[in-house]
Design a protein around this motif. Structure first.
Motif, PDB file in Angstrom:
ATOM      1  N   TYR A   2       0.848  -1.192   0.000  1.00 26.18           N
ATOM      2  CA  TYR A   2       0.000   0.000   0.000  1.00 26.18           C
ATOM      3  C   TYR A   2       0.883   1.242   0.000  1.00 26.18           C
ATOM      4  CZ  TYR A   2      -3.587  -3.321   1.379  1.00 26.18           C
ATOM      5  OH  TYR A   2      -4.443  -4.374   1.422  1.00 26.18           O
ATOM      6  N   TYR A   3       0.368   2.312  -0.602  1.00 23.46           N
ATOM      7  CA  TYR A   3       1.128   3.551  -0.750  1.00 23.46           C
ATOM      8  C   TYR A   3       0.364   4.720  -0.144  1.00 23.46           C
ATOM      9  CZ  TYR A   3       3.521   0.751  -4.247  1.00 23.46           C
ATOM     10  OH  TYR A   3       4.216  -0.251  -4.878  1.00 23.46           O
ATOM     11  N   ALA A   4       1.124   5.686   0.394  1.00 27.59           N
ATOM     12  CA  ALA A   4       0.524   6.903   0.946  1.00 27.59           C
ATOM     13  C   ALA A   4       1.482   8.068   0.735  1.00 27.59           C
ATOM     14  CB  ALA A   4       0.230   6.742   2.430  1.00 27.59           C
ATOM     15  N   ARG A   5       0.925   9.265   0.766  1.00 28.68           N
ATOM     16  CA  ARG A   5       1.703  10.490   0.672  1.00 28.68           C
ATOM     17  C   ARG A   5       1.252  11.432   1.781  1.00 28.68           C
ATOM     18  NH1 ARG A   5       4.710  11.522  -3.790  1.00 28.68           N
ATOM     19  NH2 ARG A   5       4.464  10.103  -5.516  1.00 28.68           N
ATOM     20  N   ASN A   6       2.071  12.441   2.054  1.00 28.13           N
ATOM     21  CA  ASN A   6       1.676  13.484   3.002  1.00 28.13           C
ATOM     22  C   ASN A   6       0.514  14.272   2.428  1.00 28.13           C
ATOM     23  OD1 ASN A   6       3.561  12.945   4.975  1.00 28.13           O
ATOM     24  ND2 ASN A   6       5.101  14.241   4.044  1.00 28.13           N
ATOM     25  N   GLN A   7      -0.059  15.121   3.241  1.00 28.84           N
ATOM     26  CA  GLN A   7      -1.144  15.971   2.766  1.00 28.84           C
ATOM     27  C   GLN A   7      -0.533  17.099   1.941  1.00 28.84           C
ATOM     28  OE1 GLN A   7      -3.326  17.056   6.244  1.00 28.84           O
ATOM     29  NE2 GLN A   7      -4.330  15.075   6.361  1.00 28.84           N
ATOM     30  N   ARG A   8      -0.489  16.878   0.650  1.00 26.14           N
ATOM     31  CA  ARG A   8       0.213  17.798  -0.235  1.00 26.14           C
ATOM     32  C   ARG A   8      -0.465  19.160  -0.327  1.00 26.14           C
ATOM     33  NH1 ARG A   8       2.684  14.808  -5.362  1.00 26.14           N
ATOM     34  NH2 ARG A   8       4.648  14.411  -4.321  1.00 26.14           N
ATOM     35  N   GLY A   9      -1.753  19.203  -0.210  1.00 30.59           N
ATOM     36  CA  GLY A   9      -2.445  20.483  -0.282  1.00 30.59           C
ATOM     37  C   GLY A   9      -2.038  21.412   0.845  1.00 30.59           C
TER      38      GLY A   9
END
Length: 147
Positions: free
Chosen positions: A3-10
């Motif tokens: 599974y993949y995730a990113r920081n809250q880019r907004g």
């Protein structure tokens, strides 16, 4: 399963934009000074920019959890957890309507599972915990979201 995730880019992009706009405005007003605050702002901009490009992966196998943190494509941090290293798993509400989990480790830092794209990750973590007799706790807010 991976599974993949990113920081809250907004939010990070907004913070970076405010920092840059403030620095540019101070420069054009003419109140620009090289002081300690200037270097703190530059460090904060670099830190925010680096956080923008971080991504997280979790691989759930039958016998282990592998948690990795990447900056661009370089692996910065890796943690491999076997079932005997996990004390319990806590499921909690994250934000307004999101679910997440925290794996509490006996020795070391806990591992959090927030902002992952797939909903199946929580089911796989529950399956992993049940297969290895790991204690599970769910917060009241999480139980509300489960309904």
């Amino acid at each position: 399963m991976v599974y993949y995730a990113r920081n809250q880019r907004g939010a990070l992009g907004f913070l970076f934009g405010i920092l840059v706009a403030k620095s540019v405005a101070v420069y054009f007003i003419g109140a620009f000074q090289f002081g300690a605050l200037f270097f703190v702002e530059i460090c904060l901009m670099i830190y925010t920019l680096l956080l923008f490009f971080m991504k997280f992966t979790i691989k759930i196998d039958n016998e282990m959890l592998t948690y990795q943190v990447f900056l661009f494509s370089w692996r910065v941090y890796i943690k491999v957890l076997t079932p005997d290293q996990v004390s319990y798993i806590q499921f909690r509400r994250v934000g307004w309507a999101s679910k997440g989990a925290v794996v509490h480790v006996k020795n070391g830092l806990n591992v959090r599972f927030y902002n992952f794209k797939a909903e199946n990750i929580l089911k796989d973590i529950i399956h992993f915990a049940n297969a290895h007799q790991i204690a599970i706790s769910k917060s009241k807010d999480y139980l509300i979201l489960e309904k």
